[in-house]
Design an enzyme around this catalytic site. Structure first.
Site, PDB file in Angstrom:
ATOM      1  N   ASP A 136       0.836  -1.211   0.000  1.00 14.56           N
ATOM      2  CA  ASP A 136       0.000   0.000   0.000  1.00 14.56           C
ATOM      3  C   ASP A 136       0.873   1.265   0.000  1.00 14.56           C
ATOM      4  OD1 ASP A 136       1.059  -0.043   2.528  1.00 14.56           O
ATOM      5  OD2 ASP A 136      -0.859  -0.052   3.594  1.00 14.56           O
ATOM      6  N   HIS A 138       3.426   1.913   2.048  1.00 18.75           N
ATOM      7  CA  HIS A 138       3.955   2.378   3.332  1.00 18.75           C
ATOM      8  C   HIS A 138       5.473   2.229   3.403  1.00 18.75           C
ATOM      9  CE1 HIS A 138       3.116  -1.908   4.939  1.00 18.75           C
ATOM     10  NE2 HIS A 138       4.427  -1.774   4.937  1.00 18.75           N
ATOM     11  N   GLU A 143       1.183   4.057   7.651  1.00 18.66           N
ATOM     12  CA  GLU A 143       0.061   3.568   6.858  1.00 18.66           C
ATOM     13  C   GLU A 143      -0.569   4.714   6.071  1.00 18.66           C
ATOM     14  OE1 GLU A 143      -0.222   0.482   6.713  1.00 18.66           O
ATOM     15  OE2 GLU A 143      -0.166  -0.537   8.636  1.00 18.66           O
TER      16      GLU A 143
END
Ligand code: F6R
Length: 242
Positions: A136, A138, A143
């Site tokens: 994602d 990160h 996050e």
């Protein structure tokens, strides 16, 4: 950003190890930032090889890791502390006092985050920070939606990260839900960044993070603004760039 695309994972790891070794040769007292996960594993094996051949010594380095799970002691098989000693530190000429990770067992986690930042500062700041990238986008455990200005903090892991890390634990419930993590602010203060990724499954996120807009939804994208960032990929991870 400097890009290095290697034909395979072996040469990718050798390139990363060579960059780290060169940093330490130039400055034996370097402060190195390390990551866990699958991305740096081969790099660590190559560094141990370089140490065995007498090319590099870690006798004077200081190291700081990006992150650690909350609630896992250093001897827990899945703690990042154990990962680092098993996969790198034990194979290098260095002592326990040279390596620091955030202490996820600290009674006061907020105070531990402050101490950790102070320790990095007292060591003179990180000369070279090694990073992997999550699916994602990160970096460390920052996050999607993280604030770029954050320093070391307590992070609540999202479902995607818990799912990705589940493979290392017997049951999903065993995966810690929180971690102590350097923030994007801490990472951006490192003087040099070395980002590495391999495999087709990272190709899309590499393209989005480094050729797309800079956004907190994709914390790695901020590296586009770092003044000294080198990205080392194998051919598969680079396959969506063209
Ligand atoms: C690890 C870390 C994470 C990983 C990322 C990629 O200390 O901070 O950001 O770098 O999740 O993990 P791998 O390399 O396993 O794909």
């Amino acid at each position: 950003m400097h890009w290095i695309v290697c034909p395979d994972q072996k040469s990718q790891a050798q390139a990363c190890a060579a960059i780290i070794a060169a940093q330490v040769l130039q400055k034996p007292t370097s402060v190195l930032g390390f990551a866990t996960g699958s991305s740096p594993l081969r790099t660590y094996a190559e560094l141990i090889e370089l140490k065995k051949r007498g090319v590099v010594s870690f006798s004077q380095v200081r190291t700081f890791n990006l992150d650690e799970y909350v609630g896992l002691p250093c001897d827990h098989p899945q703690s990042y502390c154990k990962f680092m000693w098993d996969n790198l530190f034990a194979g290098m000429d260095m002592g326990k006092d040279q390596a620091r990770l955030p202490n996820g067992m600290a009674a006061d986690l907020e105070a531990e985050c402050c101490d950790y930042e102070r320790a990095i500062e007292d060591a003179g700041g990180i000369d070279l920070q090694l990073l992997g990238i999550g699916h994602d986008g990160h970096i460390a455990f920052n996050e999607p939606g993280t604030e770029f200005s954050r320093f070391t903090h307590i992070e609540t892991l999202n479902e995607l990260t818990i799912e990705a890390n589940q493979r290392f634990f017997a049951k999903r419930e065993d995966v810690p839900k929180h971690a102590l993590s350097m923030g994007v602010g801490s990472i951006m203060r490192a003087r040099r960044i070395l980002m590495t990724a391999y495999g087709k499954d990272k190709a899309k996120i590499i393209r989005e993070a480094f050729l797309g807009p800079v956004t907190p939804q994709l914390s790695a994208s901020i590296l586009q603004f770092h003044s000294d960032c080198t990205i080392v990929l194998d051919r598969d991870a680079a396959s969506a760039l063209a």
